[in-house]
Scaffold this active site. Structure first.
Site, PDB file in Angstrom:
ATOM      1  N   ALA A  43     -42.935   2.564  32.286  1.00 46.91           N
ATOM      2  CA  ALA A  43     -41.724   2.410  33.105  1.00 46.91           C
ATOM      3  C   ALA A  43     -40.496   2.971  32.387  1.00 46.91           C
ATOM      4  O   ALA A  43     -40.594   3.933  31.622  1.00 46.91           O
ATOM      5  CB  ALA A  43     -41.542   0.942  33.508  1.00 46.91           C
ATOM      6  N   SER A  44     -39.360   2.345  32.591  1.00 47.94           N
ATOM      7  CA  SER A  44     -38.095   2.897  32.080  1.00 47.94           C
ATOM      8  C   SER A  44     -37.951   2.783  30.574  1.00 47.94           C
ATOM      9  O   SER A  44     -36.964   3.284  30.017  1.00 47.94           O
ATOM     10  CB  SER A  44     -36.911   2.194  32.760  1.00 47.94           C
ATOM     11  N   THR A  45     -38.887   2.149  29.888  1.00 48.87           N
ATOM     12  CA  THR A  45     -38.798   2.067  28.426  1.00 48.87           C
ATOM     13  C   THR A  45     -38.926   3.447  27.779  1.00 48.87           C
ATOM     14  O   THR A  45     -38.581   3.613  26.607  1.00 48.87           O
ATOM     15  CB  THR A  45     -39.888   1.143  27.851  1.00 48.87           C
ATOM     16  N   VAL A  46     -39.432   4.445  28.541  1.00 54.68           N
ATOM     17  CA  VAL A  46     -39.590   5.795  27.973  1.00 54.68           C
ATOM     18  C   VAL A  46     -38.390   6.693  28.253  1.00 54.68           C
ATOM     19  O   VAL A  46     -38.346   7.833  27.784  1.00 54.68           O
ATOM     20  CB  VAL A  46     -40.873   6.477  28.520  1.00 54.68           C
ATOM     21  N   LYS A  47     -37.415   6.195  28.982  1.00 53.70           N
ATOM     22  CA  LYS A  47     -36.256   7.037  29.312  1.00 53.70           C
ATOM     23  C   LYS A  47     -35.495   7.523  28.073  1.00 53.70           C
ATOM     24  O   LYS A  47     -35.018   8.668  28.069  1.00 53.70           O
ATOM     25  CB  LYS A  47     -35.327   6.294  30.270  1.00 53.70           C
TER      26      LYS A  47
END
Length: 623
Positions: A332-336
């Site tokens: 999810a957004s943890t890789v942004k």
């Protein structure tokens, strides 16, 4: 009769007799010569072979179990140790009526049907009747007393002390420590011909089945001792020839903190499926690793019952899975932050980048709308705001511009799609999708639309929490690749220095400016400390400054204009809630990943993360 004829006849007969005698003597001499040669072959040339055969029939070896090494936490608190217990054993060749003896013992030490069945199975497997066989394990004080007063009635039956593995914290550490179990029983006595073979039977007694017990099994198990005994042709022991004592296994000191592990376990007990891993980002030392639900490893020490084992296997929450290393979730957004980092490196965006977001992004020449989590968008934003508010539309655009080929290679540098190297055997590599991967798995080409959700850590991309932690540590260290690990040191206990964990050397991720790392990390700082930050409500009043990135991993795709309602979807279709964080911002000493699987929102991922950081950092300040 003519005398001349008579003598000539006798001389002729004598000549034949002499020839026969000569032939006979020649045969005898030849046979004696052959016998001498054969005796020479037996006694000289083949002496060692036949001596070994004789010794194999005459001498038997009984293995002596070594003491297994103790596993400690970082502060010396035992997490897996050896507990002395007692069992009742029988030597079959010293008992006249085995069935009668077992029947009498039944009421004295309360033998169950399973005890008796287990004993007779052992008897059938044994080739030699001079080896003692346990009939009742883990005797209570009452059972010991009851047998002791009646022992004189039972020659060949005795109580023996032995050690079993004991896990004082039970399910709290089960996925990290693992458990040991007895190996499949077989008659080693008939196979151990040479004392040099002893090391080959190290795993004859207890074997680590998973966790640290399995990964470091050879370190912990030690080397068995043995007793050489002489037996006669009836299989009875005549004497003990010699005895060699076992060598204990090494102790292991882990990087874990018992108090932290217990604290986090208490936070998660009300959430059915969840995982947390906490580390020191500077050296990769894991301070806590929790996977929920769990199981009691002490059940496996003596052998778990079929019914209990079956119920654990059928449990829909899969307690045997270590969700930190085997749980597969869209990151999810943890890789942004990593997406933004490589976009800066590749020159796709600049430091002074601005963009307007109306809540929808479309592929060129397509009417399909990829929506932002914020229905009407974020308006005009810059790079820092993109991470602070987690703007989905920017990362759709970045994924499209970078392309799946370059994107997958970039994310692999941060450890996605590969094993992290943690010292546990139970680990999955996750999936960092590529064109080749999709062709191999689905036999379909990669479409441009497949790349877009990769930008926000969705689509075909799945990762484990330990991979998310490793990528976070790489970010904290500006590209230095750090391997997460559980072992701190191995204590040899033999007047030698401890063997400390040797951090693996990897090539630093090159050609990324430290300035870009700082921009990305500041974006995570803003998410926790700026009013519009996605984690502001959880961290605005903390006495320390943290950098955070939250994420929501969808389990299924919403229909056009459909609004997600956690109370209207089935449990297995609920979103996963994720958060990665490190603190303090200026000098990080702690990094953590929290995953709440199919969260019902009763337990908030941000609150848990805050409590974990508070527990560590505020206690650190006090001490």
């Amino acid at each position: 009769m003519n005398k001349k004829f008579f003598f000539s006849k006798n001389l002729f007969g004598s000549s034949i007799f002499e020839k026969r005698i000569f032939v006979l003597y020649s045969i005898i001499i030849f046979l004696v010569f052959c016998l001498i040669i054969y005796l020479f072959f037996l006694q000289i040339i083949s002496f060692n072979e036949y001596k070994n055969r004789s010794d194999r029939n005459r001498i038997k070896f009984i293995l002596i179990e070594p003491k297994r090494g103790v596993i400690y936490d970082y502060y010396g608190i035992p997490l897996a140790l050896n507990k002395t217990v007692y069992r009742l054993e029988l030597i079959p060749n010293k008992i006249k009526n085995l069935h009668k003896t077992v029947s009498l013992l039944r009421n004295i030490v309360y033998l169950s049907d399973n005890d008796i069945m287990y004993f007779y199975n052992k008897v059938r497997c044994m080739k030699y009747n001079f080896i003692s066989i346990p009939i009742k394990l883990n005797l209570t004080d009452l059972q010991k007393s009851s047998f002791s007063v009646n022992q004189h009635h039972f020659p060949g039956v005795f109580i023996r002390s032995y050690q079993i593995r004991y896990y004082p914290y039970g399910e709290i550490f089960s996925h990290v420590i693992g458990y040991v179990s007895k190996s499949k029983y077989y008659n080693v006595v008939d196979q151990l011909y040479d004392i040099n073979d002893v090391k080959n039977f190290t795993n004859y007694f207890s074997i680590g089945k998973c966790g640290i017990e399995s990964y470091y099994n050879n370190v912990l198990s030690g080397i068995p001792g043995y007793e050489a005994i002489e037996v006669n042709n009836k299989g009875s022991v005549t004497r003990t020839l010699y005895k060699k004592f076992p060598i204990s296994g090494y102790d292991i000191r882990l990087t874990l903190d018992v108090s932290l592990q217990k604290y986090i376990h208490g936070l998660l007990k009300d959430n059915t499926r969840s995982s947390v891993v906490v580390s020191n980002p500077n050296n990769g030392e894991i301070r806590a690793l929790i996977s929920n639900p769990s199981y009691n490893p002490n059940l496996f020490v003596h052998g778990i019952s079929k019914n209990k084992f079956s119920s654990l296997l059928k449990d829909k929450n899969s307690p045997f899975i270590n969700r930190v290393t085997q749980g597969l979730y869209p990151p999810a957004s943890t890789v942004k932050p990593y997406m933004l980092l490589f976009a800066l490196k590749l020159g796709i965006i600049k430091k002074n980048f601005f963009m307007f977001d109306n809540g929808c992004w479309k592929l060129p020449k397509s009417n399909k709308c990829y929506r932002d989590w914020k229905r009407y968008g974020h308006g005009l934003f810059d790079i820092i705001t993109a991470l602070e508010e987690s703007v989905d539309t920017l990362f759709y655009q970045l994924a499209f511009n970078i392309g799946i080929d370059t994107l997958s290679k970039c994310m692999e540098k941060f450890g996605y799609g590969h094993l992290t190297g943690i010292d546990l055997n139970e680990e999955y590599s996750g999936i960092m999708p590529t064109r080749e991967w999709k062709k191999k798995i689905f036999n379909k080409p990669w479409y441009k639309g497949d790349t877009i959700p990769i930008g926000i850590g969705q689509g075909y991309w799945v990762a484990t929490p330990i991979q998310m932690l490793k990528s976070l540590m790489i970010l904290v260290n500006n590209g230095d690749i750090i391997t997460p690990h559980l072992c701190y040191s191995i204590n040899t206990r033999r007047n030698e220095h401890d063997i400390f964990y040797n951090q693996k050397k990897f090539v630093k991720i090159k050609n990324i400016s430290p300035e870009y790392f700082n921009i990305v990390k500041y974006g995570m700082y803003a998410a926790a400390n700026n009013k519009n930050g996605t984690a502001y409500n959880n961290f605005y009043n903390s006495t320390y400054k943290a950098a955070v990135k939250s994420g929501t991993a969808q389990v299924y795709n919403l229909r056009e204009n459909e609004i997600y309602n956690v109370h209207k979807v089935s449990e297995k279709l609920r979103d996963h809630k994720l958060m990665v964080a490190f603190a303090p911002f200026d000098n990080p000493i702690i990094s953590t990943v929290v995953v709440l699987e199919n969260s019902n929102m009763d337990l908030h991922v941000g609150k848990i993360t805050r409590k974990i950081l508070d527990y560590i950092l505020l206690n650190f300040e006090k001490n």
